[in-house]
Design a protein around this motif. Structure first.
Motif, PDB file in Angstrom:
ATOM      1  N   VAL A  22      30.562   5.317 -16.266  1.00 56.72           N
ATOM      2  CA  VAL A  22      31.348   4.451 -17.137  1.00 56.72           C
ATOM      3  C   VAL A  22      31.352   5.040 -18.547  1.00 56.72           C
ATOM      4  N   GLU A  23      32.550   5.189 -19.093  1.00 56.74           N
ATOM      5  CA  GLU A  23      32.689   5.748 -20.438  1.00 56.74           C
ATOM      6  C   GLU A  23      33.473   4.774 -21.301  1.00 56.74           C
ATOM      7  N   VAL A  24      33.087   4.625 -22.554  1.00 55.11           N
ATOM      8  CA  VAL A  24      33.764   3.737 -23.492  1.00 55.11           C
ATOM      9  C   VAL A  24      34.725   4.548 -24.352  1.00 55.11           C
ATOM     10  N   ILE A  25      35.979   4.124 -24.394  1.00 57.69           N
ATOM     11  CA  ILE A  25      36.987   4.765 -25.246  1.00 57.69           C
ATOM     12  C   ILE A  25      37.417   3.745 -26.284  1.00 57.69           C
ATOM     13  N   THR A  26      37.401   4.144 -27.546  1.00 54.41           N
ATOM     14  CA  THR A  26      37.678   3.228 -28.653  1.00 54.41           C
ATOM     15  C   THR A  26      38.882   3.698 -29.451  1.00 54.41           C
ATOM     16  N   GLY A  27      39.661   2.739 -29.935  1.00 55.68           N
ATOM     17  CA  GLY A  27      40.818   3.050 -30.772  1.00 55.68           C
ATOM     18  C   GLY A  27      42.110   2.936 -30.003  1.00 55.68           C
ATOM     19  N   ARG A  28      43.098   2.265 -30.569  1.00 51.94           N
ATOM     20  CA  ARG A  28      44.345   1.995 -29.856  1.00 51.94           C
ATOM     21  C   ARG A  28      45.094   3.277 -29.509  1.00 51.94           C
ATOM     22  N   GLU A  29      45.105   4.241 -30.431  1.00 52.45           N
ATOM     23  CA  GLU A  29      45.807   5.494 -30.155  1.00 52.45           C
ATOM     24  C   GLU A  29      45.133   6.262 -29.020  1.00 52.45           C
ATOM     25  N   ARG A  36      40.221   7.215  -8.019  1.00 54.48           N
ATOM     26  CA  ARG A  36      39.446   8.037  -8.942  1.00 54.48           C
ATOM     27  C   ARG A  36      39.011   7.324 -10.213  1.00 54.48           C
ATOM     28  N   TRP A  37      39.834   6.442 -10.746  1.00 50.14           N
ATOM     29  CA  TRP A  37      39.513   5.825 -12.028  1.00 50.14           C
ATOM     30  C   TRP A  37      39.923   4.358 -12.068  1.00 50.14           C
ATOM     31  N   ALA A  38      39.226   3.625 -12.929  1.00 52.47           N
ATOM     32  CA  ALA A  38      39.630   2.273 -13.307  1.00 52.47           C
ATOM     33  C   ALA A  38      39.579   2.200 -14.827  1.00 52.47           C
ATOM     34  N   LEU A  39      40.502   1.429 -15.382  1.00 49.90           N
ATOM     35  CA  LEU A  39      40.556   1.240 -16.834  1.00 49.90           C
ATOM     36  C   LEU A  39      40.620  -0.255 -17.097  1.00 49.90           C
ATOM     37  N   LEU A  42      43.410  -4.866 -15.844  1.00 50.25           N
ATOM     38  CA  LEU A  42      42.807  -3.805 -15.042  1.00 50.25           C
ATOM     39  C   LEU A  42      43.884  -2.831 -14.570  1.00 50.25           C
ATOM     40  N   ALA A  43      43.560  -1.552 -14.589  1.00 48.76           N
ATOM     41  CA  ALA A  43      44.420  -0.519 -14.004  1.00 48.76           C
ATOM     42  C   ALA A  43      43.565   0.371 -13.124  1.00 48.76           C
ATOM     43  N   LEU A  44      44.032   0.642 -11.908  1.00 47.97           N
ATOM     44  CA  LEU A  44      43.325   1.481 -10.943  1.00 47.97           C
ATOM     45  C   LEU A  44      44.218   2.658 -10.582  1.00 47.97           C
ATOM     46  N   VAL A  88      38.042   0.224 -24.326  1.00 46.96           N
ATOM     47  CA  VAL A  88      38.182   0.088 -22.883  1.00 46.96           C
ATOM     48  C   VAL A  88      37.074   0.858 -22.181  1.00 46.96           C
ATOM     49  N   LEU A  89      36.861   0.496 -20.910  1.00 42.96           N
ATOM     50  CA  LEU A  89      35.911   1.197 -20.056  1.00 42.96           C
ATOM     51  C   LEU A  89      36.683   2.063 -19.074  1.00 42.96           C
ATOM     52  N   LEU A  90      36.297   3.312 -18.962  1.00 38.20           N
ATOM     53  CA  LEU A  90      36.841   4.210 -17.946  1.00 38.20           C
ATOM     54  C   LEU A  90      35.777   4.342 -16.865  1.00 38.20           C
ATOM     55  N   VAL A  91      36.076   3.812 -15.672  1.00 38.38           N
ATOM     56  CA  VAL A  91      35.113   3.791 -14.570  1.00 38.38           C
ATOM     57  C   VAL A  91      35.469   4.876 -13.568  1.00 38.38           C
ATOM     58  N   ARG A  92      34.480   5.696 -13.212  1.00 32.06           N
ATOM     59  CA  ARG A  92      34.684   6.773 -12.244  1.00 32.06           C
ATOM     60  C   ARG A  92      34.164   6.332 -10.868  1.00 32.06           C
ATOM     61  N   PRO A  93      34.392   7.147  -9.816  1.00 33.43           N
ATOM     62  CA  PRO A  93      33.993   6.745  -8.460  1.00 33.43           C
ATOM     63  C   PRO A  93      32.547   6.256  -8.385  1.00 33.43           C
ATOM     64  N   SER A  94      32.396   5.037  -7.865  1.00 35.28           N
ATOM     65  CA  SER A  94      31.090   4.367  -7.792  1.00 35.28           C
ATOM     66  C   SER A  94      31.273   3.072  -7.032  1.00 35.28           C
ATOM     67  N   SER A  95      30.169   2.368  -6.789  1.00 27.44           N
ATOM     68  CA  SER A  95      30.275   1.061  -6.134  1.00 27.44           C
ATOM     69  C   SER A  95      31.019   0.074  -7.026  1.00 27.44           C
ATOM     70  N   LEU A  96      30.911   0.251  -8.341  1.00 27.36           N
ATOM     71  CA  LEU A  96      31.660  -0.608  -9.263  1.00 27.36           C
ATOM     72  C   LEU A  96      33.155  -0.399  -9.093  1.00 27.36           C
ATOM     73  N   LEU A  97      33.588   0.850  -8.964  1.00 26.70           N
ATOM     74  CA  LEU A  97      35.009   1.133  -8.754  1.00 26.70           C
ATOM     75  C   LEU A  97      35.478   0.524  -7.436  1.00 26.70           C
ATOM     76  N   ASP A  98      34.668   0.620  -6.390  1.00 26.89           N
ATOM     77  CA  ASP A  98      35.021   0.018  -5.098  1.00 26.89           C
ATOM     78  C   ASP A  98      35.207  -1.490  -5.241  1.00 26.89           C
ATOM     79  N   ALA A  99      34.322  -2.124  -6.009  1.00 27.11           N
ATOM     80  CA  ALA A  99      34.414  -3.572  -6.197  1.00 27.11           C
ATOM     81  C   ALA A  99      35.690  -3.955  -6.943  1.00 27.11           C
ATOM     82  N   LEU A 100      36.073  -3.146  -7.910  1.00 26.76           N
ATOM     83  CA  LEU A 100      37.299  -3.425  -8.657  1.00 26.76           C
ATOM     84  C   LEU A 100      38.526  -3.298  -7.763  1.00 26.76           C
ATOM     85  N   PHE A 101      38.519  -2.330  -6.842  1.00 30.44           N
ATOM     86  CA  PHE A 101      39.618  -2.218  -5.885  1.00 30.44           C
ATOM     87  C   PHE A 101      39.674  -3.460  -5.000  1.00 30.44           C
TER      88      PHE A 101
END
Length: 320
Positions: free
Chosen positions: A115-122, A210-213, A204-206, A225-238
């Motif tokens: 999970v990575e945090v991206i900050t800033g609207r641009e 490979r990714w969730a946002l 949510l965007a999937l 926003v959070l950028l989620v990579r392949p993991s059990s968390l990503l599976d749950a979001l799907f």
């Protein structure tokens, strides 16, 4: 200098493009002749010809003085495209290695690998654009506030034209915004599958598998926003997306002149989306009294005493 014309995607410089296009339309020429025709110095012509020759686009049979000519484009460009595709596949194969290097260089690795945090609207808008450009098979979205303004609708339309499956569940309040609704219908016409629910828990965007946002927190503005990579968390979001997709109703179309059955489908979809009689009237281009009359017709049709009972009967009749 990179080219900006029709061959820029092949990695040709602007002078190389100019020389090649000229050779395509002539029987050829020497360095001096090409420089005179195009207003280039001999050094510029020689550099361009060397680059074109390296890509197999021009040829110079033995002779004095050397006369350069274009290789037939159906042969030369096909070979060049093939080489570029091979290079791109090799580059894609190195992505995993580059990601590992990227993560090792960050002080907040560990959980940050997933999970990575991206900050800033641009930064968020640019990341979203990059994810759309990279999607291969499917794009799944739960769309509620805060919205990212579609500053470049062509990016999303290009995704649909590539044959990517796009499924979106919209929060019903979007049906009360005429401009937003018109925009959505443009994408539906292009192939987007759209459904509606009265409320959604998050935005949510999937992207493929490979990714969730998703936003860091709820609010009226999208700042992190959070950028989620392949993991059990990503599976749950799907899994969560599929649950809400199964509960949503198809995006209604406004057509007050539709046949009764079609009109009832539209009305039921709008009722299920949680809209008031006044909002439904605006969507269907009729008066609130007409909406109330149509609702009464539905209740009479199904022998229902309440709107809820009419909705249950409509679902059983496969009208929803």
């Amino acid at each position: 200098m990179p080219g900006t014309g029709r061959f820029a995607g092949l990695g040709l410089g602007s002078t190389e493009e100019e020389v090649y296009l000229h050779l395509l339309s002539t029987s050829g020429g020497s360095v001096q002749q090409l420089g005179s025709r195009l207003g280039l110095t001999p050094e510029q012509v020689v550099d361009a010809l060397e680059g074109l020759s390296g890509n197999g686009l021009v040829d110079c049979p033995p002779g004095q003085p050397p006369v350069w000519s274009a290789v037939p484009p159906d042969v030369a460009l096909e070979e060049l495209l093939l080489r570029r595709e091979i290079e791109l596949r090799r580059a894609r194969g190195r992505i995993a290695e580059l990601v590992r290097t990227y993560r090792r260089g960050r002080p907040d690795s560990g959980a940050g690998e997933l999970v990575e945090v991206i900050t800033g609207r641009e930064s968020i808008a640019e990341l979203w654009r990059t994810l759309q450009l990279g999607v291969r098979k499917q794009l799944l979205i739960l769309d509620r506030q805060p919205h990212i303004r579609r500053s470049d609708p062509e990016t999303e339309l290009a995704v649909l034209r590539r044959g990517v499956s796009v499924r979106v569940v919209y929060e019903s309040r979007v049906l009360r915004e005429p401009e937003r609704l018109a925009e959505i219908r443009t994408f539906v016409h292009a192939g987007e599958q759209a459904r509606v629910l009265p409320g959604l828990p998050l935005k949510l965007a999937l992207v493929d598998d490979r990714w969730a946002l998703l936003p860091v927190s709820a609010g009226s503005e999208l700042q992190s926003v959070l950028l989620v990579r392949p993991s059990s968390l990503l599976d749950a979001l799907f899994g969560m997306f599929e649950l809400y997709w199964s509960q949503a109703v198809r995006m209604p179309t406004a057509d007050s002149g539709a046949a009764p059955v079609d009109r009832h489908r539209q009305l039921l979809a709008l009722l299920a989306a949680g809209l008031t009689d006044e909002s439904i009237a605006r969507q269907m281009g009729v008066s609130p009294r007409t909406v109330q009359r149509w609702v009464r017709e539905l209740m009479d049709r199904f022998g229902a005493r309440t709107r809820f009972q009419a909705g249950i009967q409509a679902a059983r009749a496969d009208l929803l």
